[in-house]
Design an enzyme around this catalytic site. Structure first.
Site, PDB file in Angstrom:
ATOM      1  N   LYS A 124      -5.355  -6.641  -6.376  1.00  0.00           N
ATOM      2  CA  LYS A 124      -4.499  -7.810  -6.555  1.00  0.00           C
ATOM      3  C   LYS A 124      -3.450  -7.428  -7.584  1.00  0.00           C
ATOM      4  CE  LYS A 124      -4.299 -12.597  -8.169  1.00  0.00           C
ATOM      5  NZ  LYS A 124      -5.040 -13.754  -8.757  1.00  0.00           N
TER       6      LYS A 124
ATOM      7  N   ARG B 177      -1.550 -11.404 -18.587  1.00  0.00           N
ATOM      8  CA  ARG B 177      -2.742 -12.090 -19.090  1.00  0.00           C
ATOM      9  C   ARG B 177      -3.575 -11.187 -19.996  1.00  0.00           C
ATOM     10  NH1 ARG B 177      -4.182 -17.705 -18.147  1.00  0.00           N
ATOM     11  NH2 ARG B 177      -2.997 -18.347 -16.325  1.00  0.00           N
TER      12      ARG B 177
ATOM     13  N   TYR C 208      -8.004  -7.821 -24.264  1.00  0.00           N
ATOM     14  CA  TYR C 208      -8.212  -7.841 -25.724  1.00  0.00           C
ATOM     15  C   TYR C 208      -8.577  -6.481 -26.294  1.00  0.00           C
ATOM     16  CZ  TYR C 208      -9.518  -9.069 -30.441  1.00  0.00           C
ATOM     17  OH  TYR C 208      -9.587  -9.105 -31.796  1.00  0.00           O
TER      18      TYR C 208
ATOM     19  N   ILE D 247      -3.263 -13.351  -2.857  1.00  0.00           N
ATOM     20  CA  ILE D 247      -4.280 -14.161  -3.540  1.00  0.00           C
ATOM     21  C   ILE D 247      -3.496 -15.225  -4.284  1.00  0.00           C
ATOM     22  CG2 ILE D 247      -6.151 -14.176  -5.221  1.00  0.00           C
ATOM     23  CD1 ILE D 247      -6.805 -11.313  -4.390  1.00  0.00           C
TER      24      ILE D 247
ATOM     25  N   TYR E  54      -7.938  -6.042 -10.164  1.00  0.00           N
ATOM     26  CA  TYR E  54      -7.038  -7.139 -10.525  1.00  0.00           C
ATOM     27  C   TYR E  54      -6.151  -6.668 -11.670  1.00  0.00           C
ATOM     28  CZ  TYR E  54      -5.772 -12.018 -11.787  1.00  0.00           C
ATOM     29  OH  TYR E  54      -5.106 -13.199 -12.071  1.00  0.00           O
TER      30      TYR E  54
ATOM     31  N   THR F  47      -8.727 -16.510 -12.664  1.00  0.00           N
ATOM     32  CA  THR F  47      -7.883 -17.166 -13.659  1.00  0.00           C
ATOM     33  C   THR F  47      -7.686 -18.629 -13.305  1.00  0.00           C
ATOM     34  OG1 THR F  47      -6.698 -15.088 -13.969  1.00  0.00           O
ATOM     35  CG2 THR F  47      -5.657 -17.070 -14.835  1.00  0.00           C
TER      36      THR F  47
END
Length: 296
Positions: free
Chosen positions: A165, A142, A111, A207, A137, A48
């Site tokens: 993460k 997001r 999405y 991270i 992740y 990102t």
């Protein structure tokens, strides 16, 4: 197969750009050297913070190849190969493996989202196909979806998935999935304002966006905690909290790139739809950086 757990500060590295928007490889090399000299424990590129969502596959490959060669095995290089298309994520993962990446960061399908089995197969497909280790992740803010506790339990048993993460900001969720940590499955904080709380649940490190501007401080915070000096780690977490919060005063990575530019790193701007932060926010960020001693 067994993969050693990475402990400490894994920087979520920005991608520097020229004025025309092309990747600035000379500056990328300087940033890599900066982290090698300031105790960063691993580089996480093309995530990102690396703006990979606006980069082409050819650019991703070029950044991966350059980084691997520049690091030359001194610390691990983990490449973000995630996509909302499992097939695309697989193709990118195989490409990064060929280019010498030490590991992969795999994001949930944004999405289009998916159901439980689709989420499981999204990650399993890549982990089955590559020989380098994979880190899940989870960042629902997001992507609009999260890895369920049940799927973390399943995926944590895969021999090629070595960690997660966790960037939901939900300490209750983090506590639930912490029950699946083992010598073969680690957790990394994905939120710089929660490093010490996540370490207290068994995380092996962070991270980190903060590590772009404070690599040595972020490394020390983690290692202090892991080595038993909880008070020192807590002090650093709280002392750096205002700067940490202001690195997210606008959408990441806009503020951290501005912070690096304020430090004289000249990393350039952004690709649309990201654009320069407001002057008021820039002043707020700069004031907190001055107070913390990052700029004068």
């Amino acid at each position: 197969m067994s993969h050693p757990t990475i402990r400490g500060s894994l920087v979520a590295l920005i991608t520097p750009f020229h004025e025309d928007g092309s990747v600035n490889f000379e500056k990328l090399g300087e940033l890599i050297d900066f982290h090698l000299a300031h105790e960063t424990d691993a580089l996480v590129i093309l995530g990102t913070t690396g703006e990979s969502s606006t980069m082409s596959h050819e650019e991703d490959d070029a950044v991966c190849e350059f980084t691997v060669k520049r690091v030359a095995g001194r610390i691990p290089v983990i490449c973000g190969s995630g996509s909302n298309s499992t097939e695309t994520m697989l193709e990118k993962s195989l490409s990064f493996e060929r280019l010498g990446a030490d590991g992969l960061l795999l994001i949930t399908p944004y999405y289009n989202k998916t159901n439980e089995e689709g989420m499981y197969l999204h990650f399993k497909t890549v982990a089955d196909a590559v020989k380098i280790p994979c880190i899940l992740y989870n960042v629902p803010g997001r992507t609009g979806c999260s890895i369920s506790e049940a799927n973390v339990a399943r995926l944590s048993k895969h021999p090629n998935i070595i960690g997660i993460k966790e960037a939901s900001g939900n300490i209750s969720y983090a506590a639930k999935i912490a029950r699946y940590l083992s010598p073969d499955f680690a957790m990394y904080s994905g939120n710089d304002d929660m490093i010490v709380p996540m370490l207290s649940l068994g995380a092996s490190g962070v991270i980190s966006v903060l590590a772009n501007i404070a690599p040595r401080e972020t490394h020390k915070m983690v290692m202090d905690f892991l080595e038993g000096d909880v008070a020192a780690a807590r002090e650093a977490q709280l002392r750096l909290l205002e700067v940490t919060n202001n690195l997210f005063i606008e959408v990441n990575p806009v503020p951290v790139k501005e912070a690096l530019n304020l430090m004289g790193k000249a990393v350039g701007g952004y690709r649309l739809p990201l654009t320069r932060m407001s002057e008021a926010h820039r002043e707020t960020l700069a004031a907190s950086m001055r107070a913390a001693g990052f700029i004068h």
